[in-house]
Enzyme design. Structure first.
Site, mmCIF file in Angstrom:
data_model
loop_
_atom_site.group_PDB
_atom_site.id
_atom_site.type_symbol
_atom_site.label_atom_id
_atom_site.label_comp_id
_atom_site.label_asym_id
_atom_site.label_seq_id
_atom_site.Cartn_x
_atom_site.Cartn_y
_atom_site.Cartn_z
ATOM 1 N N LYS A 169 19.558 -48.861 88.607
ATOM 2 C CA LYS A 169 20.245 -49.667 89.604
ATOM 3 C C LYS A 169 19.641 -49.396 90.978
ATOM 4 O O LYS A 169 19.468 -48.247 91.369
ATOM 5 C CB LYS A 169 21.746 -49.337 89.605
ATOM 6 C CG LYS A 169 22.609 -50.356 90.336
ATOM 7 C CD LYS A 169 24.085 -50.107 90.083
ATOM 8 C CE LYS A 169 24.942 -51.183 90.728
ATOM 9 N NZ LYS A 169 26.382 -50.988 90.479
ATOM 10 N N GLU B 65 41.567 -53.056 83.313
ATOM 11 C CA GLU B 65 42.836 -53.218 84.031
ATOM 12 C C GLU B 65 44.041 -53.254 83.097
ATOM 13 O O GLU B 65 45.115 -52.750 83.441
ATOM 14 C CB GLU B 65 42.794 -54.482 84.886
ATOM 15 C CG GLU B 65 41.854 -54.412 86.066
ATOM 16 C CD GLU B 65 40.403 -54.698 85.705
ATOM 17 O OE1 GLU B 65 39.526 -54.575 86.590
ATOM 18 O OE2 GLU B 65 40.138 -55.046 84.529
ATOM 19 N N ARG C 235 44.241 -59.902 85.130
ATOM 20 C CA ARG C 235 43.922 -59.622 83.733
ATOM 21 C C ARG C 235 45.043 -58.853 83.034
ATOM 22 O O ARG C 235 45.065 -58.771 81.805
ATOM 23 C CB ARG C 235 42.638 -58.804 83.658
ATOM 24 C CG ARG C 235 41.545 -59.281 84.581
ATOM 25 C CD ARG C 235 40.254 -58.532 84.390
ATOM 26 N NE ARG C 235 39.515 -59.064 83.265
ATOM 27 C CZ ARG C 235 38.264 -58.743 82.991
ATOM 28 N NH1 ARG C 235 37.636 -57.868 83.740
ATOM 29 N NH2 ARG C 235 37.644 -59.264 81.971
#
Length: 631
Positions: free
Chosen positions: A293, A377, A405
């Site tokens: 990354k 979540e 969610r």
């Protein structure tokens, strides 16, 4: 271009001179390397000016190039999870000329947008959805007789969420041309946590078998006459070789996928080869790709979390332009940390957003009561239910858009049992440049339907501190404290932080709101008073259940305007109207809120485009008076 001609051409071809994406397949390795370097320069130059997701896109440059070399988009359908890593994809599908408008009003989106390009297959703003979407696309292709591929590009952070496995479980049972690319950079938004991260790390470090396999296949491919047939036999006996060398199958094999990898995500030749092999199976395949990354930009490589999403960057100092001022998130984080020092039952929970929600302070001081559950979540809410059932006081800090969610868990696992849990809802309201998938506009309408819930929406830092204390120490059941992104607006010193409502009296006209939008009402009130039109303002710190004193105050006026930085249907404005009607209100009532999804633009522009800014409020009031409704 034939292979002999391809090997002869060594000069770099600028991105602007390529016919995209088809000509990418004609480039040799040296040209691909040069193109990747050019793309990284474009990414850094653009995102430092527009803001956006930098580190994740720097990490997928070679991977994205390889995907467009091996697959034929848009006939082959590439689904990106999550969509903030599609900047390179946009550049490679003919949007370079408009790339400088990234995330700007009327510019290209920072996420996939099918209306923007046929190459943007599916809207993906929330992690974990790509495999399920690709499964549906692959089945639709099969039904229609198409031989093309459905490809899901999934970040390792998504592997901490349940929906990823639901998709794998169903996709692995099919015989479709379904390919899942697991982009493993060992770093989601916050550091990956849990058994999945450890599992991927183990695979990542067990590469001897894979390296040997690729080396043998390359050598055989270059051996005349017998090389390719022998390579075919080896591919068919891959599973037997794996059992003898690696001693175990992977989780993905067990779910019905052919597992390939790990593959170096910055090696074009290795990526090309792995994807070509994946296509040859004509069944579900998972390709495990290791990437770095922030690749190619030192500060982002060293601090990928800090450079995940940035407003803009000072190119000289190479540091994110992060304000040193307080913001709602840091005020919340510091106050929760202080409260937890006095109350040992307070626990803090995040879904891979420790820094975004301001919980870095809590994690440093109360590590044993801090829980990062990853991008999950739904699990986070039910986990909080477990904590609450044992007498703890869980505080789940979550962005409004991601809370969507977990609605079933809030109802079924918290509200029914009346467990005491606090939702700290960050990024409530407009968030700006991230657009439709990230605007926090639905939480109030969604949550206010839950029996027994209480919702606060402070506008000031002082009220946020007081209401967080109240929610934790004095309230019961499910309690929500919601607040916006960024810093407190000016002009809110007239509000009373310790009261459910603040009523600034006027005559005839009343403007009502909650949260930071009250700043727009106060500005409108001043302008109207300057024009000789006296009006009142009602600010609500407690928005649900609607305080009786708010209704009583509104009954004193003939013209009431309710302005809401949230979806109008099912919002507080509509509930306020019903409550007024029950009390016999016979005046004129005007409810203004968001109607539909809000595209990407700066926050203030989003507010103005929805008619919720001070200037528009003044015009609405004057228009109403001109229609003959007296003060």
């Amino acid at each position: 271009m034939n292979k002999e001609r391809q090997l002869q051409v060594t000069e770099a071809i600028p991105l602007r001179n390529l016919k995209l994406p088809t000509q990418l397949r004609e480039l040799n390795t040296a040209q691909c390397t040069a193109l990747c370097a050019e793309i990284r320069e474009i990414l850094i130059d653009t995102v430092t000016r527009t803001g956006g997701h930098l580190a994740s896109n720097l990490g997928v440059v070679e991977l994205t190039l390889a995907l467009h070399r091996q697959f034929h988009s848009p006939e082959d359908r590439i689904v990106w999870d999550v969509g903030h890593q599609t900047y390179v994809h946009k550049l490679l599908t003919g949007r370079q000329e408009r790339f400088h408008t990234l995330r700007q009003e009327n510019g290209i989106s920072g996420f996939p947008k099918p209306e923007e390009s046929p190459h943007d297959t599916f809207v993906t703003g929330h992690s974990g959805t790509a495999v399920s979407a690709a499964c549906g696309i692959a089945d639709a292709m099969r039904i229609c007789g198409s031989k093309h591929y459905a490809v899901a590009v999934v970040g390792d952070g998504a592997a901490t969420g349940g929906m990823f496995y639901e998709g794998l479980n169903n996709g692995g049972k099919s015989r479709n041309n379904l390919i899942v690319i697991l982009n493993d950079n060992n770093c989601a938004i916050s550091k990956n946590v849990g058994a999945v991260a450890k599992y991927l790390s183990n695979i990542r470090h067990s590469t001897e078998y894979v390296r040997t396999k690729w080396a043998v296949e390359r050598a055989l491919d270059q051996t005349p006459v017998v090389g390719k047939p022998i390579a075919g036999v080896l591919k068919k006996t891959k599973d037997a070789i794996r059992k003898n060398v690696v001693k175990s199958s992977t989780l993905f094999d067990n779910m019905g996928f052919v597992y390939l990898g790990p593959v170096d995500g910055h090696d074009i030749e290795a990526l090309d080869e792995a994807l070509e092999v994946a296509k040859s199976y004509h069944r579900p395949v998972l390709v495990h790709v290791n990437t770095t990354k922030g690749k190619g930009y030192g500060p982002a490589e060293q601090n990928p979390g800090e450079y995940h999403g940035v407003p803009k960057i000072d190119v000289l100092s190479k540091n994110p332009e992060i304000s040193t001022d307080e913001c709602y998130s840091t005020v919340f984080g510091r106050e929760l940390t202080a409260l937890a020092a006095k109350n040992k039952r307070i626990c803090a929970v995040t879904a891979a957003m420790k820094y975004g929600t301001g919980l870095q302070f809590f994690s440093a001081m109360h590590r044993d009561r801090f829980f990062d559950v990853g991008i999950a979540e739904e699990h986070a809410v039910t986990f909080c239910g477990g904590l609450a059932s044992m007498g703890m006081v869980p505080v789940f800090a979550v962005y409004s858009t991601f809370l969507q969610r977990a609605y079933d868990q809030l109802l079924h696992d918290i509200a029914i049992a009346r467990y005491h849990m606090v939702l700290a809802i960050d990024r409530a309201g407009m968030v700006g440049e991230d657009g439709e998938t990230h605007q926090g506009l639905f939480d109030v309408a969604m949550l206010s339907a839950i029996p027994g819930i209480k919702i606060y929406s402070p506008a000031t830092y002082g009220a946020l501190r007081k209401l967080l204390h109240t929610a934790i120490s004095e309230d019961e059941g499910l309690v929500c404290v919601r607040y916006p992104r960024g810093t407190q607006p000016n002009g809110l010193s007239v509000l009373e932080d310790d009261k459910a409502v603040t009523h600034l009296a006027g005559k005839g006209i009343l403007l009502i709101s909650y949260g930071r939008l009250t700043a727009q009402l106060l500005e409108a009130r001043f302008a109207l008073q300057q024009a000789g039109i006296p009006c009142g303002v009602l600010h609500m710190n407690t928005i649900f259940p609607i305080p009786k004193e708010a209704i009583d105050a509104a009954l004193q006026y003939r013209n009431v305007f309710f302005m809401e930085e949230g979806i109008k249907e099912g919002g507080i404005g509509e509930k306020f109207a019903a409550a007024l009607l029950e009390q016999g209100f016979r005046g004129s009532y005007h409810c203004h809120g968001v109607e539909g999804f809000v595209r990407h633009a700066p926050v203030n522009r989003c507010i103005a485009l929805q008619g919720l800014d001070a200037d528009t409020i003044v015009q609405l009031v004057k228009k109403e008076l001109n229609h003959g409704n007296p003060l």
